[in-house]
Design an enzyme around this catalytic site. Structure first.
Site, PDB file in Angstrom:
ATOM      1  N   CYS A  58       0.848  -1.196   0.000  1.00 27.07           N
ATOM      2  CA  CYS A  58       0.000   0.000   0.000  1.00 27.07           C
ATOM      3  C   CYS A  58       0.885   1.248   0.000  1.00 27.07           C
ATOM      4  CB  CYS A  58      -0.977  -0.006   1.171  1.00 27.07           C
ATOM      5  SG  CYS A  58      -0.235  -0.316   2.793  1.00 27.07           S
TER       6      CYS A  58
ATOM      7  N   THR B  94       3.309  -2.205   4.042  1.00 33.05           N
ATOM      8  CA  THR B  94       3.293  -0.757   3.839  1.00 33.05           C
ATOM      9  C   THR B  94       4.473  -0.334   2.981  1.00 33.05           C
ATOM     10  OG1 THR B  94       4.790  -0.164   5.655  1.00 33.05           O
ATOM     11  CG2 THR B  94       2.458  -0.403   6.202  1.00 33.05           C
ATOM     12  N   ASP B  95       4.327   0.809   2.310  1.00 34.92           N
ATOM     13  CA  ASP B  95       5.517   1.470   1.795  1.00 34.92           C
ATOM     14  C   ASP B  95       6.319   1.927   3.018  1.00 34.92           C
ATOM     15  OD1 ASP B  95       7.431   2.589   0.157  1.00 34.92           O
ATOM     16  OD2 ASP B  95       5.990   3.592  -1.134  1.00 34.92           O
ATOM     17  N   CYS B  96       7.608   2.167   2.819  1.00 37.04           N
ATOM     18  CA  CYS B  96       8.495   2.317   3.972  1.00 37.04           C
ATOM     19  C   CYS B  96       8.223   3.597   4.756  1.00 37.04           C
ATOM     20  CB  CYS B  96       9.938   2.218   3.511  1.00 37.04           C
ATOM     21  SG  CYS B  96      10.245   0.557   2.875  1.00 37.04           S
TER      22      CYS B  96
ATOM     23  N   SER C  13       5.405   4.496   5.913  1.00 43.61           N
ATOM     24  CA  SER C  13       4.133   5.165   5.609  1.00 43.61           C
ATOM     25  C   SER C  13       3.221   5.268   6.832  1.00 43.61           C
ATOM     26  CB  SER C  13       3.405   4.489   4.449  1.00 43.61           C
ATOM     27  OG  SER C  13       3.020   3.194   4.772  1.00 43.61           O
TER      28      SER C  13
END
Length: 767
Positions: free
Chosen positions: A262, A295-297, A299
C-alpha cells in the site's frame, strides 16, 4: 624475490590484512533459514518444521508457540528471530525492479557477488510489448536472486514490480512503470511476477516472493512542493476501477503475487494503508490474495505524523492492522502494537492473522524447510549471476524496447562501412550509471553509447554539456566536430537529477540548453543527424520532429547495462527496431495547462480540462501511445472477424422489451461469449524484423467510455516477404466491457469499431 614468490606473498599479506581488519564485519556467506535440524535435531519435534504437513497446519503450529512480543517482532521488515524455536532474524526488504537491486537492506553486493544483470528500466522493457520477454527477465532475475540468497547476499522477498499507471508525464517514477495503459501494465505485472515466483513443478511454492506496488492511485512524488506523504488523491470510482486498479487485480488474480504494497498517499481522504475497503475488502476479499500486505516504507509514520490521521500512534497501528495490513516496512508496528493491544484497540487474533500471512509466505519460499543447499535451488551460486546468457538477454531486452520515432529519407540504418567518421555528442553520450535508471543494482559491466558506436566506426566525442541540466551548452566545440563528420549521433535527455523518486518534473522539454545544442549542431552537419533521447518520461521534442536537418529520432529509455551496445545495434542495422511507445508524449503546453494533482482521467469540456492518456486525451501530441517505426514495412489483412454478436439475456430481462445502451457484465450473459479475430501480417520490406500488432476498440459512447482502448497485443517476427497469422480471442465481457460511473462493469450495446493498424472493422453487439 622472484615474481611468483612475490605475488604469493602479496596475496597472503593482503588476505591477512583483510581477515584481520574485517573480522567484525565479514560478509555473510551462508543463507539465513529456520528449522536447521542438522545442527539442532530438537527442532524435528516442531510441526512447523515438518515439510510433510501443509502450509496452514505448519503456520498454525508456529503461531501457537509464539508470545505476543515474538509475534510483534514479525510485523516489521527487520524481523526479530526467535532463537528458542530456531528462527533467525530476517530482512524482508529487498528490491528487484529490473535486476537484483542494492536498494533496501536485504541485499548486499560484495566479493562473492560484485554485480548482477541490470536489465533496462521497466518503461523501456514495456515498450517491447513482448509478454514472454517480461516473464523471461523475471525468471533470470529470480535465479540471480536465489543465487545471491544462497551465499547470504540477498533475501527471498522482493518488493517489485511497480505497476502504477504513468498518468502524468512529469512523474519522476514513471520510468519504473510499464506505462499509461491498464492492459499493458496488467500483462507486464502478471508476467514479471510469474517469472519471479513460479517454482518448477510446485504450484504452491515460491522461487522468490514478488510484490506489486504502490496500491493505489499513487503517481505524485514531489511536484511544486506537493509531497506524496500527505497527498490526497481525489479519484472517481470509475477511474479507480478502470484505470488504477486493473494492474493490481491482474497481479493478484493472474500472477498470484505473494504481496501487495500500500502507498503513502490518501485516496479520497483515507490513507491506503488504513483503508479496510481497499485492503481487507478488495485485495484480500474480492481478489483473494494468497500472501501478505506490506506498507511502503515508513508510511505509518507519515499517516500519523504528516497526515495526522489519528490522534495517537497506537490508533494508527490498530487502524492499519484492523484494515488488513500484515507487515510494516519501518519500526512503527514494532513500537506501537503492544500498547494498541493493551488499550484494547486491536485484538491479538488480528496480529495472529497478520503474522500467519507473513509466515505462510516464508513457508512457501522454503525458509522453514531447513538447509537451502538441499532444496530445489540449492545448487545456485555466484556462477549463475552475470552469466553470458543473462548479459545477452539484457542487451536483447534493450534492443526490443528501443523506439524509432522519426526516420526521414530512410537515414537509418547507418552503414558501418560508408561512415568514415561519426561525431558523438551529448551529456548522455558516454554515461554508464545513467543507463540503469533507479532501483538499480551493481551491474555486471557497462557498455556506454560511445563505446557501442565506437565498436563499429571511428568516432569523435564531445559532451556538449557539463551534465544533463546543461546550464551552458558548449556549442562551438560540438559544431566543430559535427561539421567534419559523415554523420552525427546526439545522445540527450535526462537522468536521476531530472526525474526520479521524490522528484517530479515541472517542464517536459529537453533540460537547459540541450535543445539549443541539438539545433545548432544540426545546422552545420553535412550528413544524417540522429537524436537519441535517454529518459524515463516523454519529452516535447516537436522542434526536432519538425527540423528537416534532424533525420532520425530514437527513444532509448534508461536502457540498462548493455544500453550502449543495443543503441549501436539499432543505429547500424544489426537489429531492426520494433519498440512502441508505452505512453503519450505531450507538448509542453499540456503541463502548463494541466495541474499534476488533478487525478481525473476523463476530459471535462466545461473547464477545458483535456483528460489523460491515449484513452481519453483528445489534444495534440508530439508522439502518441503505440508509435514506433521499423526498417521494414508490414501490411495487415483481416481474415476472420464477426460483424454481429448477440448477447444472451435471461427471460424477462428489461432490455428484451425496451432499448438499453448497456447491460451488466454478469455471469449469465457472459458465459462462453467470445469470438476470434484472425489477421494475416506480411513483411513487405527487405529486412527481417519483429512487428507489434495492437488490437484496439472504440466502444459506443456511453458511460463516459474511452475513445479507444487496447484489447490485446502480440509480437510476430517475419523474414523479408514473410507472412504470418495472428489470432486474438476476444471475450466480450472481459475485453469489450467498460466501467460505468459507479464502478460497475457493463457491456455497451451497439457498434464497436475495432482497429489494427490502418484496418478498421465494425462489430455490432445486440441482445
Amino acid at each position: 624475490m622472484s615474481p611468483a614468490k612475490y605475488s604469493v606473498f602479496l596475496c597472503f599479506s593482503l588476505l591477512c590484512i583483510i581477515l584481520f581488519k574485517s573480522r567484525p564485519v565479514l560478509a555473510q556467506t551462508k543463507p539465513v533459514f529456520a528449522c536447521d535440524v542438522t545442527n539442532n535435531p530438537g527442532l524435528k519435534n516442531f510441526s512447523f518444521c515438518d515439510t510433510s504437513l501443509d502450509v496452514k497446519a505448519r503456520v498454525d503450529d508456529l503461531v501457537s508457540k509464539l508470545t505476543l512480543s515474538e509475534k510483534i517482532g514479525w510485523l516489521v521488515n527487520a524481523a526479530k528471530g526467535v532463537s528458542r524455536l530456531g528462527i533467525p532474524n530476517y530482512e524482508w526488504w529487498s528490491e528487484a525492479l529490473h535486476g537484483v537491486s542494492y536498494t533496501g537492506p536485504g541485499t548486499k553486493f560484495n566479493g562473492a557477488v560484485p554485480g548482477a544483470t541490470s536489465f533496462p528500466q521497466v518503461i523501456l522493457t514495456a515498450a517491447s510489448f513482448n509478454e514472454s520477454l517480461f516473464e523471461t527477465i523475471g525468471k533470470v532475475v529470480s535465479t540471480e536472486a536465489r543465487a545471491m540468497y544462497n551465499v547470504g547476499s540477498a533475501g527471498l522477498t522482493f518488493w517489485s514490480p511497480n505497476v502504477n499507471i504513468f498518468r502524468d508525464p512529469r512523474w519522476g517514477r514513471g520510468q519504473e512503470t510499464p506505462g499509461e495503459d491498464p492492459l499493458l501494465a496488467s500483462k507486464y505485472g502478471a508476467a514479471y511476477v510469474r517469472g519471479l515466483q513460479e517454482r518448477d513443478g510446485d504450484k504452491e511454492g515460491l522461487k522468490v516472493a514478488a510484490c506489486c506496488k504502490h496500491y493505489t492511485a499513487y503517481d505524485v512524488d514531489n511536484w511544486k512542493g506537493i509531497q506524496r506523504y500527505n497527498f490526497n488523491a481525489l479519484v472517481t470510482q470509475q477511474d479507480l476501477d478502470d484505470t488504477f486498479q486493473p494492474p493490481f487485480k491482474s497481479c493478484v488474480v493472474d500472477g498470484n503475487v505473494a504481496s501487495v504494497m500500500c502507498s503513502y498517499n490518501q485516496v479520497n481522504g483515507k490513507p491506503t494503508c488504513g483503508d479496510p475497503d481497499l485492503l481487507a475488502g478488495v485485495i484480500r476479499g474480492e481478489w483473494k490474495l494468497n500472501g501478505y500486505i506490506v506498507t511502503d516504507c515508513d508510511s505509518l509514520n507519515e499517516m500519523f505524523y504528516t497526515q495526522k490521521y489519528t490522534k495517537t500512534p497506537e490508533e494508527t497501528a490498530a487502524l492499519s492492522l484492523n484494515s488488513g495490513l500484515d507487515l510494516n516496512c519501518g519500526s512503527f508496528l514494532g513500537t506501537n502494537t503492544q500498547t494498541a493491544v493493551n488499550r484494547g484497540l486491536v485484538n491479538e487474533t488480528v496480529i495472529d492473522r497478520a503474522v500467519s500471512n507473513n509466515f505462510a509466505t516464508m513457508m512457501r519460499l522454503g525458509f522453514f524447510d531447513g538447509d537451502p543447499s538441499k532444496q530445489l535451488y540449492g545448487n545456485l551460486g555466484p556462477k549463475d549471476v552475470c552469466t553470458p546468457q543473462n548479459q545477452e538477454l539484457a542487451r536483447e531486452a534493450a534492443r526490443q524496447g528501443i523506439v524509432l520515432l522519426k526516420n526521414a529519407q530512410g537515414s537509418l540504418p547507418l552503414s558501418p562501412t560508408a561512415i568514415k567518421s561519426l561525431a558523438v555528442i551529448g551529456p548522455n553520450a558516454n554515461v554508464s550509471h545513467t543507463m540503469l535508471g533507479n532501483y538499480e543494482g551493481s551491474p555486471c559491466k557497462y557498455t556506454t553509447p560511445l563505446q557501442g558506436l565506437t565498436a563499429s566506426v571511428a568516432t569523435v566525442y564531445q559532451p556538449g554539456c557539463a551534465d544533463t541540466s546543461c546550464a551552458t551548452a558548449q556549442v562551438d566545440a560540438a559544431k566543430t566536430i559535427a561539421a567534419a563528420a559523415d554523420a552525427v549521433v546526439l545522445v540527450m535527455g535526462s537522468d536521476q537529477s531530472i526525474e526520479r523518486e521524490s522528484l517530479d518534473r515541472v517542464a517536459i522539454t529537453l533540460p537547459g540548453q540541450q535543445q539549443l545544442l541539438v539545433s545548432e549542431v544540426a545546422k552545420v552537419s553535412k550528413g544524417p543527424v540522429i537524436l537519441v533521447i535517454m529518459s524515463g518520461g516523454g519529452m516535447d521534442v516537436q522542434f526536432a520532429k519538425d527540423d528537416p536537418k534532424i533525420s532520425s529520432i530514437m527513444w532509448v529509455g534508461f536502457p540498462g547495462e548493455a544500453g550502449g551496445a543495443a543503441i549501436a545495434d539499432v543505429i547500424f542495422g544489426y537489429y531492426n527496431p520494433s519498440g512502441r511507445l508505452p505512453m503519450t508524449w505531450y507538448p509542453e503546453s499540456y503541463v502548463e495547462k494541466v495541474n499534476m494533482t488533478d487525478m481525473n482521467m476523463r476530459p471535462d469540456p466545461s473547464t477545458g480540462y483535456p483528460g489523460r492518456s491515449y484513452r481519453f486525451y483528445k489534444g495534440p501530441t508530439v508522439f502518441s501511445f503505440g508509435d514506433g517505426l521499423s526498417y521494414s514495412k508490414f501490411n495487415h489483412q483481416l481474415i476472420k472477424a464477426p460483424k454481429l454478436v448477440f448477447v444472451p439475456l435471461e427471460e424477462g430481462h428489461v432490455c428484451l422489451s425496451s432499448a438499453c445502451r448497456s447491460i451488466d457484465a454478469v455471469e449469465h450473459s457472459c458465459k462462453n461469449l467470445a469470438f476470434d479475430i484472425h489477421l494475416s501480417i506480411k513483411n513487405t520490406g527487405k529486412i527481417s524484423g519483429s512487428h507489434t500488432i495492437f488490437l484496439f476498440s472504440s466502444p459506443p459512447q456511453v458511460h463516459n467510455s474511452p475513445q479507444k482502448h487496447l484489447l490485446g497485443f502480440q509480437k510476430l517476427h517475419l523474414a523479408p516477404q514473410g507472412e504470418g497469422v495472428v489470432r486474438f480471442n476476444v471475450d466480450v465481457c472481459k475485453h469489450l466491457s467498460l466501467v460505468d460511473e459507479k464502478g460497475n462493469r457493463k457491456v455497451a450495446l451497439g457498434e464497436h469499431l475495432l482497429h489494427v493498424g490502418s484496418l478498421t472493422h465494425l462489430l455490432n453487439l445486440r441482445v
